[in-house]
Design an enzyme around this catalytic site. Sequence first.
Site, PDB file in Angstrom:
ATOM      1  N   CYS A 140       3.309   1.189  12.100  1.00 21.24           N
ATOM      2  CA  CYS A 140       4.465   1.875  11.545  1.00 21.24           C
ATOM      3  C   CYS A 140       5.101   2.835  12.540  1.00 21.24           C
ATOM      4  CB  CYS A 140       4.088   2.629  10.271  1.00 21.24           C
ATOM      5  SG  CYS A 140       2.665   3.705  10.453  1.00 21.24           S
TER       6      CYS A 140
ATOM      7  N   ASN B 265      -6.644   4.817   9.604  1.00 21.67           N
ATOM      8  CA  ASN B 265      -6.130   3.555  10.125  1.00 21.67           C
ATOM      9  C   ASN B 265      -6.109   3.488  11.643  1.00 21.67           C
ATOM     10  OD1 ASN B 265      -4.108   5.603   9.521  1.00 21.67           O
ATOM     11  ND2 ASN B 265      -2.588   4.166  10.275  1.00 21.67           N
TER      12      ASN B 265
ATOM     13  N   SER C 132      -3.859  -2.614  -0.124  1.00 18.64           N
ATOM     14  CA  SER C 132      -2.741  -3.480   0.275  1.00 18.64           C
ATOM     15  C   SER C 132      -3.244  -4.882   0.575  1.00 18.64           C
ATOM     16  CB  SER C 132      -2.056  -2.897   1.515  1.00 18.64           C
ATOM     17  OG  SER C 132      -1.022  -3.739   1.974  1.00 18.64           O
ATOM     18  N   GLY C 133      -2.456  -5.894   0.165  1.00 18.32           N
ATOM     19  CA  GLY C 133      -2.864  -7.277   0.354  1.00 18.32           C
ATOM     20  C   GLY C 133      -2.915  -7.727   1.793  1.00 18.32           C
ATOM     21  N   HIS C 134      -1.922  -7.355   2.590  1.00 20.50           N
ATOM     22  CA  HIS C 134      -1.837  -7.931   3.938  1.00 20.50           C
ATOM     23  C   HIS C 134      -2.864  -7.361   4.908  1.00 20.50           C
ATOM     24  CE1 HIS C 134       0.324  -4.934   6.608  1.00 20.50           C
ATOM     25  NE2 HIS C 134       0.502  -4.363   5.433  1.00 20.50           N
TER      26      HIS C 134
ATOM     27  N   GLN D 136      -7.054   0.704   4.594  1.00 32.87           N
ATOM     28  CA  GLN D 136      -7.804   0.174   5.733  1.00 32.87           C
ATOM     29  C   GLN D 136      -9.245  -0.156   5.402  1.00 32.87           C
ATOM     30  OE1 GLN D 136      -6.976  -1.068   8.438  1.00 32.87           O
ATOM     31  NE2 GLN D 136      -4.883  -0.339   8.735  1.00 32.87           N
TER      32      GLN D 136
ATOM     33  N   GLY E  92       0.807  -1.204   0.000  1.00 27.90           N
ATOM     34  CA  GLY E  92       0.000   0.000   0.000  1.00 27.90           C
ATOM     35  C   GLY E  92       0.846   1.262   0.000  1.00 27.90           C
TER      36      GLY E  92
ATOM     37  N   THR F  30       9.505  -7.353 -12.421  1.00 31.83           N
ATOM     38  CA  THR F  30       8.764  -8.593 -12.670  1.00 31.83           C
ATOM     39  C   THR F  30       7.713  -8.815 -11.589  1.00 31.83           C
ATOM     40  OG1 THR F  30      10.715  -9.554 -13.705  1.00 31.83           O
ATOM     41  CG2 THR F  30       8.995 -11.075 -13.002  1.00 31.83           C
TER      42      THR F  30
END
Length: 386
Positions: free
Chosen positions: A326, A154, A202-204, A182, A70, A239
């Site tokens: 963070c 968040n 964001s994936g996580h 979020q 993200g 890639t």
Amino acid sequence: MIYLDHNATTPVRPEVLDAMLPFLKDGFGNPNSVYLAGQRTRKAVEDARRQVAALLNCKHEDEVVFTSCGSESDVLAISGGAWQAFDDTKGARRRLVSSPIEHDAVRGQLTLLKRRGFELDLLAVDRHGLVDPGSLAAVLGPQTALVSVMHANNEVGTIQPIAQLAALSRAQGALFHTDAVQSAGKVPIDVQGLGVDLLAISGHKLNAPKGVGALYVRRGVRLVQGITGHQEKNRRGGTENVASIVGFGKACELAAAELDASARHYETLRAKLIGGFLQIPGTRLNGHPEERLANCAHFSISGVDGHHLVVALDLEGICVSAGPACSSGSSLPSHVLTAMGVDAKLATGSLRVSFGWSSTEADIDRLLAALRPAIEKLRRVPAGSL
């Protein structure tokens, strides 16, 4: 372990892992190769792109650009959009607009651009963390290159009036970016209805692995590349991380299918959490009372340090946070709470509880049972002795 910090990160769901495994074994071909092994992985990437696009209701699947996270999505949107606007107008558009409650990825990039000669306006938020669209209208003009306001905060969960803010921005010819890291998978996101140009996820944060994210780029919007290269239709070089992208796509598919049921579940957990938490003297709820995410609640507790409370609960096997991951460990008041006008001393005694796919009412009961004695014990300890 009772895990109640899903705003920091989420566990990878079994279905997501199962989807990824073939591409960590035999499906290792480079998706940019023309032979069969490469084209098989290319198909997997494009299938995942369709799954992400469906979650966001993109008009075109190729509006989804895969990134590493993200934060990278935010940086690509803000830096790429700002410099493109600057170049297209020969420097006429050099003003940026944002809010003081943004994620550090956004704040840091805006600060960097300001050092490079851009001007920056920060919109005030009210005591609930909400931006007034009128304050944006007052600063917009022909010099505005880009506006960035997060979809949902968040820390406190407040959801912003993004559709109004985006309409105002685009009417003045400015790009509009929102950080939806979020909110994705927790509330419906319709990029067409919101009218945004750029949106980061964001994936996580929605049960996919760490190390993968996406940026929605409305068709027709151009960005100066951050990572040069021809991949992702010349918008983001490198890639593609095929296995994680496949997992990300599966997680988005699951989130879309379960969105309504998840929201009802989160609302039940949140009501139980708030009802029990506010029975403890000296506590208050932060964030907007209605326009907010259902999966989290943020509290301030008088007479305690939030980080000490996190440690005390960890000793009971319960994972929560004093703020965003963070900035974990910082003794300074949260910039979000400061912008909302929360007293600095009270702001340092904060706790964020966030739940997700695996959370249960029993988890909330366990937290509430441990919470009062932990707070009372910390209040008895002399200041400065920990």
